[in-house]
Design a protein around this motif. Structure first.
Motif, PDB file in Angstrom:
ATOM      1  N   ARG A 109       9.951 -65.041  25.932  1.00 18.43           N
ATOM      2  CA  ARG A 109       8.777 -64.201  26.141  1.00 18.43           C
ATOM      3  C   ARG A 109       7.581 -65.035  26.610  1.00 18.43           C
ATOM      4  O   ARG A 109       6.803 -64.611  27.465  1.00 18.43           O
ATOM      5  N   GLN A 110       7.441 -66.240  26.062  1.00 20.23           N
ATOM      6  CA  GLN A 110       6.344 -67.117  26.497  1.00 20.23           C
ATOM      7  C   GLN A 110       6.515 -67.527  27.950  1.00 20.23           C
ATOM      8  O   GLN A 110       5.557 -67.546  28.728  1.00 20.23           O
ATOM      9  N   ASN A 157      19.727 -75.055  24.456  1.00 19.10           N
ATOM     10  CA  ASN A 157      21.028 -75.617  24.060  1.00 19.10           C
ATOM     11  C   ASN A 157      21.082 -75.818  22.551  1.00 19.10           C
ATOM     12  O   ASN A 157      22.112 -75.569  21.905  1.00 19.10           O
ATOM     13  N   ASN A 158      19.975 -76.281  21.960  1.00 18.85           N
ATOM     14  CA  ASN A 158      19.945 -76.437  20.506  1.00 18.85           C
ATOM     15  C   ASN A 158      20.137 -75.093  19.809  1.00 18.85           C
ATOM     16  O   ASN A 158      20.893 -74.964  18.835  1.00 18.85           O
ATOM     17  N   LEU A 159      19.402 -74.049  20.341  1.00 21.79           N
ATOM     18  CA  LEU A 159      19.512 -72.726  19.735  1.00 21.79           C
ATOM     19  C   LEU A 159      20.923 -72.172  19.879  1.00 21.79           C
ATOM     20  O   LEU A 159      21.487 -71.589  18.938  1.00 21.79           O
ATOM     21  N   LEU A 160      21.496 -72.332  21.077  1.00 24.09           N
ATOM     22  CA  LEU A 160      22.857 -71.822  21.302  1.00 24.09           C
ATOM     23  C   LEU A 160      23.864 -72.556  20.424  1.00 24.09           C
ATOM     24  O   LEU A 160      24.882 -71.987  20.007  1.00 24.09           O
ATOM     25  N   THR A 161      23.600 -73.848  20.166  1.00 26.46           N
ATOM     26  CA  THR A 161      24.508 -74.602  19.281  1.00 26.46           C
ATOM     27  C   THR A 161      24.538 -73.977  17.906  1.00 26.46           C
ATOM     28  O   THR A 161      25.604 -73.811  17.287  1.00 26.46           O
ATOM     29  N   VAL A 162      23.341 -73.613  17.401  1.00 22.08           N
ATOM     30  CA  VAL A 162      23.279 -72.978  16.082  1.00 22.08           C
ATOM     31  C   VAL A 162      24.006 -71.638  16.093  1.00 22.08           C
ATOM     32  O   VAL A 162      24.797 -71.318  15.196  1.00 22.08           O
ATOM     33  N   VAL A 163      23.751 -70.830  17.173  1.00 23.34           N
ATOM     34  CA  VAL A 163      24.341 -69.492  17.238  1.00 23.34           C
ATOM     35  C   VAL A 163      25.856 -69.570  17.382  1.00 23.34           C
ATOM     36  O   VAL A 163      26.629 -68.950  16.631  1.00 23.34           O
ATOM     37  N   ILE A 164      26.299 -70.341  18.401  1.00 22.87           N
ATOM     38  CA  ILE A 164      27.744 -70.402  18.671  1.00 22.87           C
ATOM     39  C   ILE A 164      28.487 -71.063  17.509  1.00 22.87           C
ATOM     40  O   ILE A 164      29.540 -70.592  17.057  1.00 22.87           O
ATOM     41  N   GLY A 165      27.934 -72.180  17.006  1.00 17.87           N
ATOM     42  CA  GLY A 165      28.592 -72.862  15.882  1.00 17.87           C
ATOM     43  C   GLY A 165      28.695 -71.971  14.660  1.00 17.87           C
ATOM     44  O   GLY A 165      29.724 -71.917  13.967  1.00 17.87           O
ATOM     45  N   ARG A 183      15.871 -65.472  17.323  1.00 14.07           N
ATOM     46  CA  ARG A 183      14.455 -65.088  17.385  1.00 14.07           C
ATOM     47  C   ARG A 183      13.629 -66.183  18.052  1.00 14.07           C
ATOM     48  O   ARG A 183      12.689 -65.898  18.800  1.00 14.07           O
ATOM     49  N   ARG A 184      13.935 -67.443  17.765  1.00 19.77           N
ATOM     50  CA  ARG A 184      13.231 -68.541  18.445  1.00 19.77           C
ATOM     51  C   ARG A 184      13.478 -68.473  19.942  1.00 19.77           C
ATOM     52  O   ARG A 184      12.572 -68.675  20.758  1.00 19.77           O
ATOM     53  N   GLY A 185      14.703 -68.176  20.316  1.00 21.03           N
ATOM     54  CA  GLY A 185      14.991 -68.038  21.751  1.00 21.03           C
ATOM     55  C   GLY A 185      14.242 -66.875  22.364  1.00 21.03           C
ATOM     56  O   GLY A 185      13.755 -66.961  23.498  1.00 21.03           O
TER      57      GLY A 185
END
Length: 749
Positions: free
Chosen positions: A431-432, A389-397, A424-426
């Motif tokens: 992958r992990q 959700n944090n990553l998507l916030t950065v992407v979508i915002g 990339r973090r996502g």
């Protein structure tokens, strides 16, 4: 003496004989001289006699008388010499005979007949050698001069005389064996009587020892024959050349054929046709090499049935090593063979059942291990969702702000970079998770353990929650370890999850420590000698007692409540570390927490850990390359088409494998095939690649995947084509395409 005799005779008879003969008295002297001294002595006596007569009694007719004397005296010398030779030879023969008889082992006596009233009544012994007297009863005395009736007791004398009388009368020899009791002991004698001119010669030989040996041998043979006849085995014997010449009654009864029918090599007729060649060859090798003979084969019984027999034979050798006879036996082992065959069948069945059971257990353990992974993944879900959700916030915002003011180039670049970093973090987080949850074969490679732990640290922190403190201690670089990175991540996460469960609520402290050491026996006895990277996971929980420690690595053993653990966590960790050649130790005591140490083999100094590939330069190498793109997701297909167009490629697309294969079969020529692995339509990307390669082995191929799962039955390294993992950037796509084209050019050379 002859001259004195002549003087005396002349004095007494001179008046009656005139003239008196001079040489008459000298003939005896010549004869005696010859007998005493031989021919030389006789001739010397003749000459001396002539000289003496010439000196003492010369007469007018002396010459005539002397000549006659010399002639007759010479003849006398010859006769005397013959007599002397005969006497000496006889004496020598008598001496030899005496010596022989004195040392002879056989008794020898000479008998002469005793007549009474013109009837042959007895025989008198005129000579007996010492051996004959030794064979007589004690106290018998000398034989010479005594009759048979005097020497032997009446019960023996009569039969002896009756035996000797026909030999004397008929003049023919006999050869008989007689038994006598001498001094209380039964003795056996072989005796032969033969006629002489005026008597008999009788020989005796004591054959008692020989008869005892023969009787003993016959008794032994009888016992052996009785033993052989009582044995259930089929006994046989053969000459040194392998020719059968004896078959026991058991063989005859078993085969129903006469002994003559199976002698020589005819016994092979009773052997099963399928076994005959092997049996004949084994027997030939044994006979030629003097080797032991042992073989199992089938033998026809009298009722026509075939029975399994075990045949064995041993060789009898002379002192020079030559084989002179073979003795063998055949034992009926049909029941043993059938039982062995049944046992082998049952063992094979039990083995198959055991293999099925093991396979089922392996499957069950794999399923439980997967459940263990998924259980851990489940614990990660909340934290991972928070991160995404944090990553998507950065992407979508960021995208919203770009769309709101696309003319501000600097602002667009800053926001796009932030969105790309979040993506990339996502990607790394996804992958992990996939590496942790999937099932795969162990793949060893040199990995920078310190960098790997730092990389998965966010995932680990999400697994332990906010109530537990996590610290990572690595005071100095430790280098690379030889391991499977995905399996190591799973093992480390398992240990951390166990530590969280053991830590006190709200006060938990967990430490991950990394160090490099040369293994000592007292540190990890199960590990091989060498350098190790040691990863320790410590907690401040309640600890474990000796009983729990002893069973900590047992599969399915757990101290957690029902439903909260499978008991496979530590067992998986132990199995993984042992597979890579390391060791695991646990230090724990009640009330003082637990430390689990993983001894991971250090990679050689020249090995390097995994490093990220440097972005490649796009350039214009792809201009004019015809690409067939196969991707079922429309958005991904459109994005990839755009990337390929940016590279200058001519792109044609298909939504699934069958559609792409139809284009390939339609005669279209392409320079490169790019296909996703997981697609609908009943054909995976791997299957499409194989079909395309079978049609045109020169066609370069690139496979892409977000998560291949079970579709990728082997590791990526075992594929014949480059594998590009999603999400990918233009540089990564370019590198994969260039690798495929380069491989194709190298294969064509």
């Amino acid at each position: 003496m002859a001259a004195l005799l002549r003087i005396g005779l002349e004095a007494g008879l001179g008046d009656m004989i005139d003239p008196f003969p001079n040489y008459m008295t000298f003939y005896p002297a010549v004869l005696l001289a010859t007998l005493a001294a031989g021919a030389r002595g006789g001739m010397l006596a003749t000459l001396m006699s002539t000289a003496l007569v010439a000196a003492l009694w010369p007469t007018p007719a002396w010459a005539i008388y002397t000549t006659l004397f010399l002639a007759t005296a010479g003849a006398t010398v010859l006769v005397g010499r013959a007599i002397r030779t005969a006497v000496l030879h006889g004496a020598e023969i008598e001496t030899r005979f005496r010596v022989f008889q004195e040392h002879a082992l056989d008794g020898f006596i000479i008998l002469e007949p005793v007549w009474r009233e013109d009837r042959l009544a007895d025989f008198r012994c005129v000579y007996a050698n010492p051996a004959a007297e030794r064979m007589s009863p004690a106290g018998t005395g000398a034989f010479a001069g005594r009759t048979v009736s005097d020497i032997l007791p009446p019960e023996l004398a009569g039969p002896m005389i009756e035996r000797l009388r026909p030999v004397f009368d008929a003049g023919t020899a006999d050869d008989v064996e007689v038994t006598r009791r001498i001094d209380g002991e039964i003795r056996h004698f072989r005796s032969s009587a033969m006629p002489l001119l005026d008597g008999l010669a009788v020989t005796f030989r004591d054959v008692t020892a020989q008869r005892i040996s023969e009787d003993t041998l016959r008794a032994g043979e009888a016992r052996i024959r009785a033993l052989v006849d009582s044995l259930p085995q089929l006994i046989w014997s053969a000459r040194g050349d392998g020719t059968y010449d004896y078959l026991s009654p058991q063989w005859i009864a078993f085969t129903g054929a006469a002994a003559q029918a199976h002698r020589g090599e005819a016994w092979l007729d009773a052997v099963h046709p399928e076994d005959r060649d092997a049996v004949a060859e084994a027997w030939r090798q044994a006979v030629n090499g003097g080797l032991p003979y042992a073989i199992e084969h089938r033998l026809r019984r009298a009722d026509g049935s075939w029975r399994w027999v075990q045949a064995r034979a041993s060789a009898m050798r002379r002192r020079n090593g030559e084989v002179w006879r073979w003795f063998g036996a055949c034992s009926d082992v049909t029941e043993i063979i059938e039982a062995r065959s049944l046992l082998e069948t049952r063992v094979a069945e039990r083995t198959r059942e055991l293999e099925r059971s093991i396979a089922q257990r392996v499957e069950a353990e794999a399923a439980l291990a997967q459940a263990q992974r998924l259980e851990t993944v489940g614990r990660l879900t909340g934290g991972v969702a928070h991160d995404f959700n944090n990553l998507l916030t950065v992407v979508i915002g960021g995208l919203d702000m770009i769309l709101a003011n696309p003319q501000d180039t600097a602002r667009v670049t800053r926001l796009a970079d932030a969105a790309l970093a979040a993506g990339r973090r996502g990607e790394r987080l996804t992958r992990q998770l996939l590496a942790f949850s999937r099932r795969q074969e162990l793949k060893l490679e040199a990995v920078d353990i310190q960098a790997l732990i730092e990389q998965i640290e966010p995932l680990v922190r999400r697994a332990i929650g906010e109530d537990v403190t996590l610290s990572i201690r690595c005071p100095e670089p430790v280098g690379a370890g030889l391991l499977d990175s995905a399996q190591f991540e799973a093992a480390l996460l398992n240990l951390v999850v166990n530590a969280v469960d053991a830590a006190p609520a709200g006060r938990g402290d967990i430490e991950i420590a990394v160090e490099r050491m040369a293994q000592a026996v007292d540190e990890a006895p199960e590990a091989l000698a060498g350098d190790f990277v040691v990863v320790s996971v410590s907690d401040n929980g309640a600890g474990m007692g000796p009983a729990t420690l002893e069973r900590a690595f047992e599969p399915f053993f757990t101290t957690k409540e029902v439903g909260k653990g499978t008991g496979l966590g530590l067992a998986q960790v132990y199995g993984f570390v042992k597979q890579i050649g390391g060791a695991v130790t646990i230090d724990s005591s009640v009330g003082f927490g637990t430390t689990v140490r993983l001894f991971l083999p250090a990679a050689p100094a020249e090995a390097r850990g995994e490093t990220a590939a440097a972005p490649g330069e796009l350039g214009d190498w792809g201009r004019g390359v015809r690409v067939l793109l196969v991707e079922d997701d429309a958005a991904v297909r459109a994005m990839t088409e755009s990337l390929l167009a940016e590279l200058g490629c001519q792109v044609e697309s298909a939504a699934d494998g069958p559609a792409a294969l139809e284009r390939l079969h339609g005669g279209e020529r392409y320079d490169l095939l790019i296909s996703d692995i997981v697609m609908p339509g009943g054909m995976s990307g791997v299957e499409l690649a194989r079909a395309a390669h079978a049609r045109d082995a020169r066609l370069p191929i690139v496979l892409t995947t977000g998560y291949a799962g079970e579709r990728l039955s082997h590791g990526a390294s075992e594929l014949a084509w480059p594998l590009l993992r999603k999400p990918f950037r233009a540089e990564q796509l370019s590198l994969a395409m260039r690798e495929a084209l380069e491989r194709n050019r190298e294969a064509a050379v």
